[in-house]
Structures are given as C-alpha cells and as structure tokens.
Design a protein around this motif. Structure first.
Motif, PDB file in Angstrom:
ATOM      1  N   LEU A  21      36.532 -53.524 -51.500  1.00 31.71           N
ATOM      2  CA  LEU A  21      37.263 -54.770 -51.725  1.00 31.71           C
ATOM      3  C   LEU A  21      36.640 -55.581 -52.858  1.00 31.71           C
ATOM      4  O   LEU A  21      37.353 -56.277 -53.593  1.00 31.71           O
ATOM      5  N   HIS A  22      35.337 -55.473 -53.014  1.00 27.30           N
ATOM      6  CA  HIS A  22      34.663 -56.208 -54.081  1.00 27.30           C
ATOM      7  C   HIS A  22      35.056 -55.661 -55.455  1.00 27.30           C
ATOM      8  O   HIS A  22      35.211 -56.429 -56.408  1.00 27.30           O
ATOM      9  N   PHE A  23      35.216 -54.332 -55.547  1.00 29.26           N
ATOM     10  CA  PHE A  23      35.717 -53.756 -56.798  1.00 29.26           C
ATOM     11  C   PHE A  23      37.098 -54.312 -57.115  1.00 29.26           C
ATOM     12  O   PHE A  23      37.391 -54.686 -58.255  1.00 29.26           O
ATOM     13  N   LEU A  24      37.947 -54.355 -56.092  1.00 24.51           N
ATOM     14  CA  LEU A  24      39.306 -54.859 -56.278  1.00 24.51           C
ATOM     15  C   LEU A  24      39.286 -56.313 -56.722  1.00 24.51           C
ATOM     16  O   LEU A  24      40.016 -56.706 -57.650  1.00 24.51           O
ATOM     17  N   LEU A  25      38.437 -57.113 -56.104  1.00 28.50           N
ATOM     18  CA  LEU A  25      38.327 -58.525 -56.476  1.00 28.50           C
ATOM     19  C   LEU A  25      37.871 -58.680 -57.924  1.00 28.50           C
ATOM     20  O   LEU A  25      38.379 -59.533 -58.658  1.00 28.50           O
ATOM     21  N   PHE A  26      36.913 -57.859 -58.317  1.00 26.78           N
ATOM     22  CA  PHE A  26      36.402 -57.941 -59.689  1.00 26.78           C
ATOM     23  C   PHE A  26      37.458 -57.503 -60.700  1.00 26.78           C
ATOM     24  O   PHE A  26      37.757 -58.218 -61.659  1.00 26.78           O
TER      25      PHE A  26
END
Length: 213
Positions: A21-26
């Motif tokens: 999810l952090h990749f997606l947010l970035f």
C-alpha cells in the motif's frame, strides 16, 4: 555482494509485501509530493550512513526506511496527508496497520520542506508555522504555541537538538542550531548557535560570542 548487502536485500524482499500500500501511495501521489519524498529518502539514507542502499531503486529504499525507522513512517504519512488526495488518505489509514507510526511523535505543521530528518522521535511535538529545507529535529523537542496561539517559523538547514523548546511567533534563521534543552522564545538570526534557558547566542557566523536574544 558482501554478507551485509545480502542481509539487507533479504530484509527488503520480506518487508516488500507489507509495504504494498505504501508503494501505491507513493506512486499515485502528485509529482511534487513524490519529489519531496525522494529528497527525504536521500537525506535519511545519507544521515543514517547506509551506503549500501543509496544507489538502490526507489521502492527498495522506501521499504528499508519504513522497516527500520518508525520516525520516518510519521514523516511519510505526513507527506501523503498533505498531498490532499482523499483516496490516498483512506488507504493511508489502512497502511498504518502494516507499518505503525511512532505514537509519541506529533507533526502538525502546514508546510515542511524537503529533506526533513527526525533523529529519534520520542516525545517530540512539531507544531511550527513553517519549516524550511533540510532541517533536523531530535528527540523530546517541542516546537509549539505561545499564549496567543502563534507558532515559530523555522528556516532552512536548522538543527534543533534534544530536549529543546522553541515556541511563539518567532523566526529561527537559516543554518542555525538550537542546543540541547535550550528554551527559545525570541527570534534567532541566521548562522547562529543558541544554548541555555532562556536561550542566548554562543556562536554567530562562525565566531564565538555571547549575545542575549
């Protein structure tokens, strides 16, 4: 590849699933926010001395910091929140279950420039009006309100060290250092080192001095 490099690569791969999810947010954040996050990552890796990761891919560097530094998680979530995308703010709340932010570190500042570094975030409150580029905050620091509700403006390249208290409608000039446990409630010129309670200047423009604020 040496043993340390192998160890780091294994850790990154194991943590990558948690960081989905952090990749997606970035990668779905605005270009401005992505650029700021990248500058933050560069600075954190530089100051924490991890040369192995400096030339790694964006996602590997992000995973390492999320896994290794709870303080960085708070900063990452701050950047995503400030980006303003509603869907990302919702996803961010889910992402926090996978990489939990530090619960004694509070960031409440309208704008923080790129390259912001938090060294040990324990019991730290960052409630400034504005913080410039490449600033460094240590543990048990309070940047906050005076009686009239006003908060400080922090310039570029400022280092506020452990236990310092900076409050009120004041300006901390570029390239200044606030010494450990100092209390500062008056303006600090650029290129100064301040110590004491109340704070006074002991170095200005590279010269030793003793000047009351």
């Amino acid at each position: 590849m040496n043993n340390l490099s192998k160890y780091i690569q294994i850790i990154i791969l194991l943590q990558a699933v948690r960081a989905t999810l952090h990749f997606l947010l970035f990668f779905t954040s605005s270009l401005y926010t992505k650029n700021v996050i990248e500058k933050d990552i560069d600075r954190w890796l530089d100051l924490t001395g991890n040369e192995t990761l400096i030339k790694q891919s964006k996602w590997r560097r992000l995973v390492w910091l999320l896994w290794k530094f709870p303080e960085y998680r708070n900063l990452f979530y701050y950047r995503i929140k400030k980006d303003g995308k509603l869907i990302n703010r919702i996803l961010m709340e889910i992402a926090k279950f996978f990489f939990v932010p530090m619960n004694t570190l509070f960031i409440s500042t309208p704008h923080i420039g790129e390259g912001f570094f938090i060294q040990h975030g324990f019991s730290t409150i960052i409630a400034a009006q504005h913080i410039g580029k490449n600033c460094w905050i240590n543990q048990q620091v309070t940047i906050g309100y005076a009686d009239d509700g006003a908060t400080p403006t922090i310039g570029d390249n400022v280092h506020i060290t452990a236990g310092a208290k900076v409050f009120g409608n004041i300006t901390i000039g570029d390239n200044s250092i606030i010494g450990a446990n100092s209390v500062v409630f008056k303006n600090v010129p650029p290129n100064c080192t301040v110590v004491g309670v109340p704070g006074y200047i002991v170095k200005q423009d590279g010269q030793k001095v003793k000047i009351q604020l």
